[in-house]
Design an enzyme around this catalytic site. Structure first.
Site, PDB file in Angstrom:
ATOM      1  N   GLY A  14      20.230  -6.053  12.763  1.00 38.95           N
ATOM      2  CA  GLY A  14      19.177  -7.488  11.839  1.00 38.95           C
ATOM      3  C   GLY A  14      19.796  -7.921  10.777  1.00 38.95           C
ATOM      4  N   ARG A  75      23.724  -7.585  17.989  1.00 40.93           N
ATOM      5  CA  ARG A  75      23.102  -6.147  18.199  1.00 40.93           C
ATOM      6  C   ARG A  75      23.776  -6.240  19.680  1.00 40.93           C
ATOM      7  NH1 ARG A  75      18.833  -4.601  15.487  1.00 40.93           N
ATOM      8  NH2 ARG A  75      17.329  -6.642  14.722  1.00 40.93           N
ATOM      9  N   ASP A 106      20.868   1.946  11.168  1.00 42.74           N
ATOM     10  CA  ASP A 106      20.762   2.729  11.956  1.00 42.74           C
ATOM     11  C   ASP A 106      21.949   2.463  12.706  1.00 42.74           C
ATOM     12  OD1 ASP A 106      20.336   5.956  12.519  1.00 42.74           O
ATOM     13  OD2 ASP A 106      19.826   4.403  13.728  1.00 42.74           O
ATOM     14  N   THR A 128      19.120  -3.078   6.049  1.00 43.36           N
ATOM     15  CA  THR A 128      18.313  -3.531   7.014  1.00 43.36           C
ATOM     16  C   THR A 128      16.563  -3.866   5.816  1.00 43.36           C
ATOM     17  OG1 THR A 128      16.768  -2.294   8.516  1.00 43.36           O
ATOM     18  CG2 THR A 128      18.100  -0.952   6.734  1.00 43.36           C
ATOM     19  N   ASP A 130      14.179  -3.123   6.897  1.00 42.80           N
ATOM     20  CA  ASP A 130      12.806  -1.318   7.322  1.00 42.80           C
ATOM     21  C   ASP A 130      13.092  -0.223   6.157  1.00 42.80           C
ATOM     22  OD1 ASP A 130      12.962  -2.684   9.411  1.00 42.80           O
ATOM     23  OD2 ASP A 130      14.114  -2.254  10.460  1.00 42.80           O
ATOM     24  N   ASP A 132      14.332   3.087   6.043  1.00 40.65           N
ATOM     25  CA  ASP A 132      14.658   3.928   6.904  1.00 40.65           C
ATOM     26  C   ASP A 132      15.907   4.198   6.809  1.00 40.65           C
ATOM     27  OD1 ASP A 132      16.078   2.204   8.143  1.00 40.65           O
ATOM     28  OD2 ASP A 132      14.593   2.310  10.257  1.00 40.65           O
ATOM     29  N   ARG A 174      10.059  -1.861  12.380  1.00 43.30           N
ATOM     30  CA  ARG A 174      10.198  -1.204  13.402  1.00 43.30           C
ATOM     31  C   ARG A 174       9.817  -0.236  13.355  1.00 43.30           C
ATOM     32  NH1 ARG A 174      14.963  -2.306  16.502  1.00 43.30           N
ATOM     33  NH2 ARG A 174      15.842  -2.912  15.136  1.00 43.30           N
TER      34      ARG A 174
END
Ligand code: F6P
Length: 322
Positions: A14, A75, A106, A128, A130, A132, A174
């Site tokens: 992304g 992706r 990731d 990202t 996110d 994360d 996510r």
């Protein structure tokens, strides 16, 4: 080890705001170090198709303020397979790339690691919204995404208070609740639902009902996509306590936009440091912001540790939402 002459670069997964300033820094640092940059388009897909070009300073002129990635991204499911990874190595050799920089999240680092395991020097840059990724206090793009979210929620709050309504707002992330939690604190949300913490919709519904009786007539509830859908929460609140709500799913507006000052500086620092580490023979690792400095973490460390949301932040969101 002879000095590197050419490095590959790709952006994968992304997109997130700050990637372009990061690409720019990679090219500038490489030029400074007398190293050429071969950019592969559309992430690992371009590496497989050998869709690449040599980047020069002019290619990165005027991009620092732009969201997205000028290199395009995708992706690439195919990259999970050995055949694809071997093809990628062939293309790196064909283009005389001695190393590779992968900007992504990731999933992209799994691909990067697979290439590193086959002997190519690879450094990852965490990008990202996110946030994360272990080993990166702030991934590239998260700050801009949070600012985009709070800008929209501030606007929704005007309507929520004018019409005495409850709004349920769904954020991306996510499996991570970072964006929802931080946006909840920043906008004074009445409740934040995140996948990291068990929630009880009955309790939330009753609290909103009670506060309504005390004169609290508008509410903002933020739901991380990993916790539930906003529509589900809305239906449940209606069923449990007859609360009528309006739903907003923020979607991809969170991923785009001009990078914040923070993400421009972070992207620049990460891009430059990644080049320098690659030239120092570092491999199978990621550069990330840790306590204000850019630190290196091996991909193993990144994969084998879970990034936690601070319990104090979770507590703070609870206290401030009451
Ligand atoms: O990883 C970034 C992210 O925006 C997640 O928050 C979200 O779940 C996902 O990507 C959406 O991916 P896509 O744009 O491919 O639908």
């Amino acid at each position: 080890m002879p000095k590197m002459k050419k490095i590959g670069l790709l952006t994968s997964g992304g997109d997130s705001p700050g990637i372009n300033p990061c690409i720019r820094a990679v090219v500038h640092e490489a030029v400074q170090q007398n190293v050429k940059v071969v950019a592969f388009k559309r992430g690992f897909a371009g590496l497989l198709d050998n869709d690449c070009f040599e980047m020069v300073l002019n290619d990165v002129s005027g991009i620092i303020q732009k969201g997205g990635t000028i290199l395009l991204t995708s992706r690439c499911e195919e990259f999970k397979y050995e055949e694809a990874q071997k093809e990628a190595i062939n293309n790196l050799i064909k283009n005389e790339c001695d190393g590779l920089i992968v900007i992504g999240g990731d999933g992209s680092f799994r691909g990067a690691c697979a290439i590193a395991d086959r002997g190519v020097q690879v450094v990852g840059i965490p990008a990202t919204i996110d946030n994360d990724i272990y080993g990166a206090d702030m991934a590239l793009g998260t700050d801009t995404a949070m600012n985009s979210i709070i800008e929209v929620i501030d606007k929704i709050k005007d309507t929520a208070s004018s019409h005495e309504r409850t709004f349920i707002i769904e954020t991306m992330g996510r499996n991570s609740g970072y964006l929802a939690l931080m946006s909840g604190i920043a906008t004074g949300a009445e409740a934040v639902l995140i996948p990291e913490v068990r929630y009880d919709l009955e309790k939330i519904a009753l609290r909103i009902k009670n506060r309504y009786k005390q004169g609290k007539i508008s509410n903002i509830i933020i739901v991380a996509e990993g916790a539930a859908t906003a529509y589900h929460v809305g239906r449940q609140l209606s069923k449990i306590a007859g609360i009528i709500s309006k739903i907003t799913v923020l979607g991809h507006i969170q991923r785009g936009g001009s990078p914040s000052a923070f993400d421009r500086v972070l992207g620049s620092r990460l891009g430059s440091t990644a080049v320098l580490h690659l030239l120092k023979d570092k491999t199978s690792c990621m550069v990330g912001l840790v306590k204000g400095d850019i630190k290196v973490s091996s991909f193993d460390t990144v994969f084998n540790n879970k990034k936690e949301l601070g319990p104090s932040l979770i507590k703070l969101a609870e206290v401030l939402g009451k």
